[in-house]
Design a protein around this motif. Sequence first.
Motif, PDB file in Angstrom:
ATOM      1  N   PRO A   1       0.808  -1.113  -0.194  1.00  0.00           N
ATOM      2  CA  PRO A   1      -0.127   0.002  -0.026  1.00  0.00           C
ATOM      3  C   PRO A   1       0.884   1.253  -0.053  1.00  0.00           C
ATOM      4  N   HIS A   2       0.397   2.343  -0.382  1.00  0.00           N
ATOM      5  CA  HIS A   2       1.080   3.783  -0.652  1.00  0.00           C
ATOM      6  C   HIS A   2      -0.097   4.627  -0.205  1.00  0.00           C
TER       7      HIS A   2
ATOM      8  N   CYS B   1       5.582   9.924  -0.771  1.00  0.00           N
ATOM      9  CA  CYS B   1       4.741   8.814  -0.161  1.00  0.00           C
ATOM     10  C   CYS B   1       4.914   8.815   1.360  1.00  0.00           C
TER      11      CYS B   1
ATOM     12  N   THR C   1       3.813   6.251   3.643  1.00  0.00           N
ATOM     13  CA  THR C   1       3.549   5.277   4.155  1.00  0.00           C
ATOM     14  C   THR C   1       4.497   4.540   4.909  1.00  0.00           C
TER      15      THR C   1
ATOM     16  N   HIS D   1      10.088   4.367   1.494  1.00  0.00           N
ATOM     17  CA  HIS D   1       9.274   4.470   0.440  1.00  0.00           C
ATOM     18  C   HIS D   1       9.890   5.645  -0.432  1.00  0.00           C
TER      19      HIS D   1
ATOM     20  N   MET E   1       9.739   7.441  -4.171  1.00  0.00           N
ATOM     21  CA  MET E   1       8.554   7.961  -4.143  1.00  0.00           C
ATOM     22  C   MET E   1       8.375   9.473  -3.872  1.00  0.00           C
TER      23      MET E   1
END
Length: 492
Positions: A125-126, A167, A169, A175, A180
């Motif tokens: 998930p992000h 990101c 997360t 991440h 990201m």
Amino acid sequence: MKLDIKLAVANYFKGIGVLGLICILFFSCADDGKKELASAVDIPVFQEMEAELTSPPNVPRPVGERKAKKLIVDMEILEKEGEMTNGVSYVYWTFGGTVPGSFIRTRVGDEVEFHLKNHPDNKLPHNIDLHAVTGPGGGAESSFVAPGHEKVFSFKVLNPGLYVYHCATAPVGMHIANGMYGLILVEPEGGLPLVDKEYYIMQGDFYTEGKNGERGLQPFDMQKAVDENADYVVFNGKVGALTGDNAITANVGETVRLFVGNGGPNLVSSFHVIGEIFDKVHIEGGDRINENVQTTLIPAGGAAIVEFKVDVPGTFILVDHSIFRAFNKGALGMLKVQGEEDKTIYSGELRDDIYLPEGGGIQSMPTTDELVKADQTAKTPEEQMKFGKQTYMQTCFACHQAEGQGVAGAFPPLSKSDYLNADVDRTIGIVLNGLTGEITVNGEKYNSIMTRQNLTDEEVANVLTYVYNSWGNSKKVVTPQMVEKVRNNPNL
Ligand SMILES: [Cu+2]
């Protein structure tokens, strides 16, 4: 206020409606005496449009005079393997398939409807935290999305400037370290002044289990990331993303605007263009403009807008001026400027692709395409020379120069080198293991560092055969067996 009425009337005739007219009139009046609208919150939006998203180094069209709109941003998260440098691959996590992620261009007052999709083939998930958002987590809380799902959330852009998104997360650092991050630009009412060329550049630091240059698919190394011990520091996600054929370009007389971000996760960038002075820098991506700047600091999770007019032709090298990052870890790009020379501004000798104000390391770094290596097993002496020359021009050339002449005081010569010719096994060992400490070559002292070269036995044999049979050296032939012997015997 006159202008507002004119625009409002124009909009009215475009069929936007009486409501818009009343709205604008109301605000203009309520605001009488002040220069700007009371708050960007009150800027009304007209119509809806798909945001143009671009991959680096490109940026979308300027907003110009357009009114604030409902702007639909459609972004897909992709986890995919890519090339970090020659022979080294890495699994990047991306916003839109590139590092940095797609560039988003908005104007103050836009209402962004953000669609964040997590591709079904992804493993994790992000979410997204946009620094241009006013709201908890910058959008992170409402955008957490599992593979195969899409999240939609909206925000109004209130403050003009250049902002990082990333990101958020857990583990956040990981991440970001995997790529990201990206930039979102919020232009002021009426847009930024137009320039001739605009580009998108973002620095990032990467942490791999293998050392810099160690071949194969390299996993992320959490401990090195915690220790801030980067193996790669690069512009636009990989070594060479902005060099050789990938260089950004301009013509003499043009004004270049660079949107420069720093994704981090750890390092701060001392952004510098060798041979240029920034006419203007929007410090930290905000409103304040500084002029005549040599190097601008770009914090991790920050950005700057840099502008300069190019007056002379040549290759200008973009670097993080924490200079080992540029020459040893990849933070090096190129701006190629074409056009007429102006000897009153710069009278020096110009060589295509090569500009050497700071030593021998600044060279046209080969593009990754040129670096893709075929089988290096040579069957004839001619082949050995051919392959050896290829390796030399890709690897050794940057320091020892095209004719093995070296650079005085920095890189010893390989042409007619007494040091090289004295001992083959020692020379093989230097290429395999690197060399530090004082040495004397042809009567000159050198005390520097040659990093170990990640080459196969065949490549070392070929390159040294090429060196020994060029530039007045002793014409020895080096075989892969000789290299293997040295590799397996550290005492040689
Ligand atoms: Cu993520």
